[in-house]
Design a protein around this motif. Structure first.
Motif, PDB file in Angstrom:
ATOM      1  N   SER A   1      47.236  42.102  38.343  1.00 16.96           N
ATOM      2  CA  SER A   1      47.860  43.400  38.048  1.00 16.96           C
ATOM      3  C   SER A   1      46.845  44.395  37.505  1.00 16.96           C
ATOM      4  CB  SER A   1      49.018  43.228  37.055  1.00 16.96           C
ATOM      5  OG  SER A   1      48.566  42.520  35.930  1.00 16.96           O
ATOM      6  N   SER A   2      45.792  43.890  36.854  1.00 21.38           N
ATOM      7  CA  SER A   2      44.739  44.792  36.401  1.00 21.38           C
ATOM      8  C   SER A   2      43.400  44.194  36.818  1.00 21.38           C
ATOM      9  CB  SER A   2      44.791  44.942  34.873  1.00 21.38           C
ATOM     10  OG  SER A   2      44.609  43.686  34.273  1.00 21.38           O
ATOM     11  N   PRO A   3      42.389  45.033  37.029  1.00 19.45           N
ATOM     12  CA  PRO A   3      41.104  44.530  37.552  1.00 19.45           C
ATOM     13  C   PRO A   3      40.525  43.391  36.702  1.00 19.45           C
ATOM     14  CG  PRO A   3      41.114  46.925  37.444  1.00 19.45           C
ATOM     15  CD  PRO A   3      42.354  46.470  36.763  1.00 19.45           C
ATOM     16  N   VAL A   4      39.968  42.398  37.395  1.00 24.27           N
ATOM     17  CA  VAL A   4      39.281  41.303  36.698  1.00 24.27           C
ATOM     18  C   VAL A   4      37.900  41.804  36.309  1.00 24.27           C
ATOM     19  CG1 VAL A   4      38.530  38.914  36.859  1.00 24.27           C
ATOM     20  CG2 VAL A   4      40.455  39.706  38.225  1.00 24.27           C
ATOM     21  N   LYS A   5      37.506  41.494  35.079  1.00 26.34           N
ATOM     22  CA  LYS A   5      36.189  41.966  34.638  1.00 26.34           C
ATOM     23  C   LYS A   5      35.142  40.933  35.033  1.00 26.34           C
ATOM     24  CE  LYS A   5      33.798  43.695  30.521  1.00 26.34           C
ATOM     25  NZ  LYS A   5      32.832  44.488  31.257  1.00 26.34           N
ATOM     26  N   LEU A   6      34.361  41.275  36.043  1.00 28.20           N
ATOM     27  CA  LEU A   6      33.342  40.349  36.534  1.00 28.20           C
ATOM     28  C   LEU A   6      31.939  40.905  36.330  1.00 28.20           C
ATOM     29  CD1 LEU A   6      35.008  39.235  39.877  1.00 28.20           C
ATOM     30  CD2 LEU A   6      34.571  37.798  37.887  1.00 28.20           C
ATOM     31  N   LEU A   7      31.847  42.098  35.773  1.00 27.81           N
ATOM     32  CA  LEU A   7      30.526  42.706  35.600  1.00 27.81           C
ATOM     33  C   LEU A   7      30.254  42.965  34.119  1.00 27.81           C
ATOM     34  CD1 LEU A   7      30.468  45.259  38.508  1.00 27.81           C
ATOM     35  CD2 LEU A   7      29.275  43.086  38.355  1.00 27.81           C
ATOM     36  N   HIS A   8      28.984  43.099  33.839  1.00 28.64           N
ATOM     37  CA  HIS A   8      28.535  43.381  32.471  1.00 28.64           C
ATOM     38  C   HIS A   8      29.004  42.328  31.487  1.00 28.64           C
ATOM     39  CE1 HIS A   8      27.059  46.921  34.255  1.00 28.64           C
ATOM     40  NE2 HIS A   8      28.264  47.316  34.598  1.00 28.64           N
ATOM     41  N   ASN A   9      29.023  41.118  31.960  1.00 29.77           N
ATOM     42  CA  ASN A   9      29.277  39.965  31.087  1.00 29.77           C
ATOM     43  C   ASN A   9      28.557  38.749  31.691  1.00 29.77           C
ATOM     44  OD1 ASN A   9      30.817  39.226  33.285  1.00 29.77           O
ATOM     45  ND2 ASN A   9      32.786  39.454  32.238  1.00 29.77           N
ATOM     46  N   TYR A  10      28.844  37.601  31.138  1.00 27.50           N
ATOM     47  CA  TYR A  10      28.225  36.347  31.583  1.00 27.50           C
ATOM     48  C   TYR A  10      28.404  36.134  33.085  1.00 27.50           C
ATOM     49  CZ  TYR A  10      27.564  31.271  31.850  1.00 27.50           C
ATOM     50  OH  TYR A  10      27.139  30.022  32.183  1.00 27.50           O
TER      51      TYR A  10
END
Lengths: 359, 298
Positions: B149-158
């Motif tokens: 439902s909301s974007p998965v955070k795949l950037l700027h992290n591990y």
């Protein structure tokens, strides 16, 4: 699961065939082998003999036909479920295992308990006379020793069928002769069927109970070594049995099995097995170099000019240019000079006549 | 007299030649010069420099590194990225290599796989920024199908760094693994099959023991690559947080604090950790059979 395959009476190949793409390398191989027989599959390279062996071993799926042990169909089983022993041309020993581990691998895979496996490995080691090498890695052994490990590894599981793919082709001549006797001895001790692929007619003749001659993926003749040696059924088989001289001629007379040919104006008498050639027809005479003897110029025989001669102990063997530019191989008791005219003759009993014109 | 001298002269040359020293040996000189100039000298210079801190005793830089969590934690953070990535690449490469080994046309696949290596990490990082970002294709597609439902955070992290290292590292790992897998004589597997070994046993008893030495080398090379990650840790990771890897620490020391001595010390520590892990893996490799993976003569 494989144990019930051990006591079989016959191995039957029923129209076994194999295609590689559009190429039909093995056509309709049908053969029945009794328990205890030593069968040699003999043929030139590319005749489909290794393909046949791999199909029987289960390493290659067959395109047609079926393989049976008595009433049990086995071509539908995987290689690991057939329980056959196979000796590979390059031995395929596991390089990271000792000789003992190599030999014990099949028993381990069959779940044989260690207490039972150890004496069986010892026995196999003794059979191939490698007791002192048991702890070595294959890389530390000579070619002949590696060969014996490969054999021990295949026979330790007491397979109903042992398949050998040109196992002696990587050995030197002396070792090859020794190993031949070993293989024959081991076969006799096992009492199972051995299928032995080779392109060497000497090997096939000395080892096998029956020889199957393959050519272009087809069986050309099946018979005992004596049969094949004395009475090859076709010119192909004759060629393989060492009839190196093939001389084309026209039939001038035939009485019973005795046929006389006219070869460039000279008469040559021989025997035919089976087929009646018919006077006036084309025929080919096949003679072994051993039976083609130089009788000196002016004697009875085909006139030829000596082109090469070499000493092979006891006798000289040579090559000469005969009637119709044919190449003839012969034996001679004396040394002949290159370019010397010679007459080459053979006893009628040693000359085989086949129908046809092609040599 | 002169003949005797000549004899001696010849015998010296002969003796050298017998040990493998002749005119051809001179051909290695350019390579030796290159090694000395571009590797040995900078390394020794860096080593010496690391013991010349701006202030304090001989070991001040090393003491500072291991006293400051902001510095010493980079070791664990780097390992935490490099080791799982290397293991994942290796474990994924093995089954793929086993399948590809049987394929007729490997060339187009190889070309496809070499591409990420030749493009370089920066280009891959840029691509991932577009592809994996909150407005990128991946998130938009997943949202379109209602999977998220909301974007998965795949950037700027591990995970950003992790994914980028998998993408750039896998082809390398795979190609190395493939060369080791295809180096095993297929007759060995056939022999094992005729002896009653099922596919799983063939892998365990034949392929695996023969592959381990090659896989160890592959691990080392892939690990060293991943351990020295820099561009993707900055571009795709959180360079101030969980992906502050050791090379970022060295970079900051050198080019933000202008403390080359500390930067050298960090580089030495980095080198030592890599050496320790590679050394450990190679020592374990020594326990396995390392000869040719052929089945005998022929």
């Amino acid at each position: 699961m494989t144990n019930n395959l051990n006591s079989f009476k016959t191995l039957r190949l029923q129209g076994v065939g194999r295609n590689f793409g559009a190429l039909n390398v093995l056509k309709d191989l049908t053969l029945e082998v009794r328990r205890g027989e030593f069968i040699a599959l003999l043929g030139p390279s590319g005749c489909g003999k290794s393909t046949a062996l791999n199909c029987i071993a289960g390493l290659l799926p067959t395109t047609r036909g079926s393989i049976w042990l008595d009433e049990r169909r086995i071509d539908t089983l995987g290689a690991e479920d057939r329980g056959f022993g196979m000796v590979f041309q390059n031995y395929a020993l596991f390089p990271h295992m000792t000789v003992r581990q190599n030999i014990g691998f099949g028993l381990k895979m069959r779940g044989v308990a260690k207490a039972e496996a150890e004496p069986r490995i010892d026995k196999a080691l003794a059979t191939v006379r490698l007791e002192s090498q048991a702890a070595k890695l294959p890389g530390q052994l000579s070619g002949g020793q590696q060969q014996r490990v490969a054999i021990a590894r295949a026979i330790v599981v007491e397979p109903p069928l042992v398949l050998m793919d040109e196992p002696l082709s990587n050995l030197d001549a002396k070792l090859r002769l020794e190993m031949r006797q070993e293989i024959r001895r081991i076969h006799a001790g096992l009492g199972s069927v051995t299928l032995y692929v080779t392109h060497d007619q000497d090997e096939a003749l000395s080892l096998a109970d029956r020889i199957v001659v393959l050519r272009d993926g087809e069986i050309r003749q099946v018979g005992t070594p004596e049969d094949l040696y004395a009475r090859p059924a076709t010119l192909d088989v004759a060629d393989f049995m060492g009839f190196r001289n093939r001389i084309a001629g026209v039939v001038t007379a035939q009485s019973g099995a005795t046929v006389t040919l006219d070869v460039g104006g000279v008469a040559l008498t021989g025997m035919t097995h089976g087929a009646v050639v018919g006077v006036g027809g084309n025929a080919v005479a096949a003679i072994r170099p051993d039976d083609m003897v130089a009788v000196g110029d002016g004697g009875d025989g085909l006139p030829a000019i000596v082109e090469a001669i070499e000493y092979r102990g006891r006798d000289y063997f040579g090559q000469a240019r005969g009637p119709g530019d044919s190449e003839l191989f012969f034996r001679s008791g004396v040394k002949l000079g290159i370019g010397a005219p010679v007459r080459l003759g053979a006893e009628p009993g040693k000359v085989l006549v086949f129908t046809g014109s092609s040599t | 007299m002169s003949i005797a001298v000549d004899d001696e002269h010849i015998s010296t040359r002969m003796r050298l030649r017998a040990r493998g020293w002749d005119g051809v040996t001179l051909l290695i000189l350019p390579a030796v010069a290159l090694m000395l100039g571009l590797f040995i000298y900078p390394f020794l210079y860096g080593f010496w420099l690391s013991f010349q801190p701006k202030a304090g005793s001989l070991f001040a830089n090393y003491a500072r590194f291991f006293a400051d969590p902001y510095l010493y934690e980079t070791v664990a953070k780097t390992l935490w990225i490099a080791v799982p990535v290397t293991l994942l690449n290796l474990l994924a490469a093995i089954p793929v290599a086993f399948r590809v080994r049987l394929m007729q046309r490997q060339r187009w696949l190889t070309t496809l796989l070499v591409l990420p290596i030749t493009l370089g990490t920066v280009l891959v990082a840029e691509g991932l920024l577009n592809y994996l970002g909150p407005q990128g294709w991946l998130n938009r597609t997943l949202m379109l199908f209602g999977i998220i439902s909301s974007p998965v955070k795949l950037l700027h992290n591990y995970w950003g760094v992790f994914l980028s290292l998998v993408i750039t590292g896998f082809p390398f790992t795979f190609l190395l693994t493939l060369s080791y897998v295809t180096g095993i004589d297929p007759a060995l597997e056939q022999a094992a099959a005729t002896l009653g070994a099922k596919a799983a046993s063939r892998f365990r008893h034949i392929f695996l023991p023969l592959l381990v030495p090659g896989l160890a080398i592959t691990f080392c090379l892939s690990f060293v690559q991943a351990f020295s990650v820099f561009p993707s840790a900055v571009l795709l990771g959180a360079p101030a947080g969980p992906t502050r890897v050791i090379s970022i620490a060295a970079y900051q020391a050198a080019f933000e604090e202008y403390d080359y001595s500390l930067a050298s010390a960090i580089a030495m520590i980095m080198g030592f950790i890599q050496l320790a892990i590679v050394g450990g893996v190679l020592a374990l490799r020594g326990l396995f059979y390392r000869g040719p993976a052929g089945g005998g003569k022929g």
